[in-house]
Design an enzyme around this catalytic site. Structure first.
Site, mmCIF file in Angstrom:
data_model
loop_
_atom_site.group_PDB
_atom_site.id
_atom_site.type_symbol
_atom_site.label_atom_id
_atom_site.label_comp_id
_atom_site.label_asym_id
_atom_site.label_seq_id
_atom_site.Cartn_x
_atom_site.Cartn_y
_atom_site.Cartn_z
ATOM 1 N N SER A 78 0.840 -1.190 0.000
ATOM 2 C CA SER A 78 0.000 0.000 0.000
ATOM 3 C C SER A 78 0.884 1.252 0.000
ATOM 4 O O SER A 78 1.767 1.374 -0.842
ATOM 5 C CB SER A 78 -0.965 -0.045 1.192
ATOM 6 O OG SER A 78 -2.006 0.885 1.048
ATOM 7 N N ASP A 105 -8.692 -7.142 -4.354
ATOM 8 C CA ASP A 105 -8.433 -5.758 -3.944
ATOM 9 C C ASP A 105 -9.248 -4.800 -4.814
ATOM 10 O O ASP A 105 -9.047 -4.710 -6.022
ATOM 11 C CB ASP A 105 -6.938 -5.464 -4.093
ATOM 12 C CG ASP A 105 -6.505 -4.168 -3.426
ATOM 13 O OD1 ASP A 105 -7.368 -3.298 -3.182
ATOM 14 O OD2 ASP A 105 -5.299 -4.024 -3.165
ATOM 15 N N HIS A 107 -7.835 -5.571 -0.047
ATOM 16 C CA HIS A 107 -6.558 -4.881 0.040
ATOM 17 C C HIS A 107 -5.761 -5.290 1.281
ATOM 18 O O HIS A 107 -4.529 -5.427 1.230
ATOM 19 C CB HIS A 107 -6.813 -3.375 0.046
ATOM 20 C CG HIS A 107 -5.576 -2.542 0.081
ATOM 21 N ND1 HIS A 107 -4.655 -2.542 -0.948
ATOM 22 C CD2 HIS A 107 -5.097 -1.669 1.016
ATOM 23 C CE1 HIS A 107 -3.664 -1.709 -0.657
ATOM 24 N NE2 HIS A 107 -3.906 -1.178 0.532
#
Length: 373
Positions: free
Chosen positions: A159, A324, A354
């Site tokens: 991320s 995701d 995610h």
């Protein structure tokens, strides 16, 4: 009532826990101007070998911090967020590797950010300058220099941490031997900026926000309501619709009645995560770091994404998550296609969306091992 504090930031005088600090001087910023001085909090595991060739840099996501492994305790409100990966015999084997995890510049768990004292001793607050992912990486280079690490054996993250890992490989290609980017793009998309927008508005519209200068507010008078709404929005994007449907369905929360004032179970779940975050994080850092993610573009001032990715010389493993909905697999494929020698993007198979890069320890461990061995 147990009112939430104005900020959940780590403050000077709090227990240091496992943190160490590195101090940097004047940092020139992408958006213009400079940060006159700053400190980066970090934690380490293992020992640096004689030629400093076994160092691995691990980059955390938006609301993460330096405490990637170990238990919660004084100075560390939560247990390590990648605890299953770091330690003796684990994928990041601390019998062999020296693992370094910094708290990002602009964060709130020991590194300089909006909650930190400015040059005049008052919290930076609204005066803290805009920073980019690239600025954060340049600040972390000072930590590497101080530790005597000229070249990382690997830089990895997911991320926002994946954005920083990628920037490390593009900004300092000679200093990164291996690269693992999980669930992160080459540049933030319109969809990702759009999801961030209501989160930013929720915080800045909270009367407790006070234009970012709320640090002297008593418990319950800070921008915790806005930060809690932002967390609820974000958390929906971190998980998959399939998981939420299967886990909660349309069940009410306990004996509560949604036909009246009661909540559904999924609403209680979001409330829980919002309440946890406002007690361990800072709204100013949330706004600052979200804006830095919005401006993430590895190709900025480098002739575009393609030219920037061509700069990467590290042995690279790129991965996404099949469920995701925030950073979809297509972005992992695009990233892998642009990095020389990266091969096909790996796919983490999981119903958790995610957040799978934090949850699917075994699959992530396999990717780490593929990179390091």
């Amino acid at each position: 009532m147990d009112l939430p504090p104005a900020t959940g930031a780590w403050r000077a005088g709090d227990p240091p826990g496992r943190r160490q600090w590195s101090a940097g001087g004047r940092l020139r910023l992408d958006a213009g101007g400079t940060l006159p001085e700053y400190s980066i909090a970090y934690e380490t595991w293992g020992r640096l070998n004689s030629d400093a060739s076994n160092a691995v840099l691990v980059e955390h996501a938006l609301t993460g911090d330096s405490h990637a492994a170990g238990t919660a305790g004084p100075g560390h409100p939560t247990a390590g967020w990648w605890d299953g990966l770091i330690g003796p015999g684990r994928a990041l084997d601390t019998d062999e590797l020296f693992v370094v995890v910094p708290n990002v510049l602009g964060g709130c768990q020991g590194s300089t950010g909006p909650s930190s004292p400015g040059p005049d001793g008052r919290p930076w607050g609204s005066r803290f300058p805009r920073i980019t992912i690239r600025d954060q990486v340049r600040a972390e280079a000072v930590v590497a220099d101080e530790l005597g690490i000229d070249r990382w054996a690997a830089v990895l993250g997911g991320s926002m941490g994946g954005m920083r890992a990628l920037e490390w490989a593009a900004t300092f290609p000679g200093r990164v031997a291996g690269l693992l980017v999980l669930a992160a793009p080459a540049a933030s998309s319109a969809d990702q900026v759009a999801w961030a927008s209501p989160q930013l508005h929720a915080i800045t519209a909270d009367p407790g926000w006070r234009d970012g200068d709320y640090y002297d507010a008593p418990p319950g008078a800070g921008p915790h309501r806005g930060l809690g709404v932002a967390r609820r929005i974000a958390h929906v994007t971190y998980r998959s619709g399939l998981e939420l449907d299967q886990r909660f369905g349309r069940r009410p929360q306990g004996a509560e009645d949604p036909l009246g004032d009661g909540r559904y179970a999924v609403e209680s779940y979001l409330d829980h995560h919002a309440d946890k975050l406002v007690r361990r994080f800072d709204a100013g850092s949330y706004v600052l770091l979200t804006r830095s993610m919005n401006t993430h573009d590895v190709g900025r001032d480098r002739g575009g994404v393609g030219a920037a990715l061509a700069r990467v010389t590290a042995r690279s493993v790129i991965a996404g998550v099949d469920s995701d909905r925030l950073y979809p697999m297509r972005q992992a494929h695009e990233l892998a296609a642009g990095i020389p020698g990266a091969g096909e993007a790996a796919e983490i198979n999981s119903p958790y969306g995610h957040d799978s890069f934090l949850i699917e320890t075994e699959q992530v461990a396999n990717l780490v091992k593929a990179l390091l061995h």
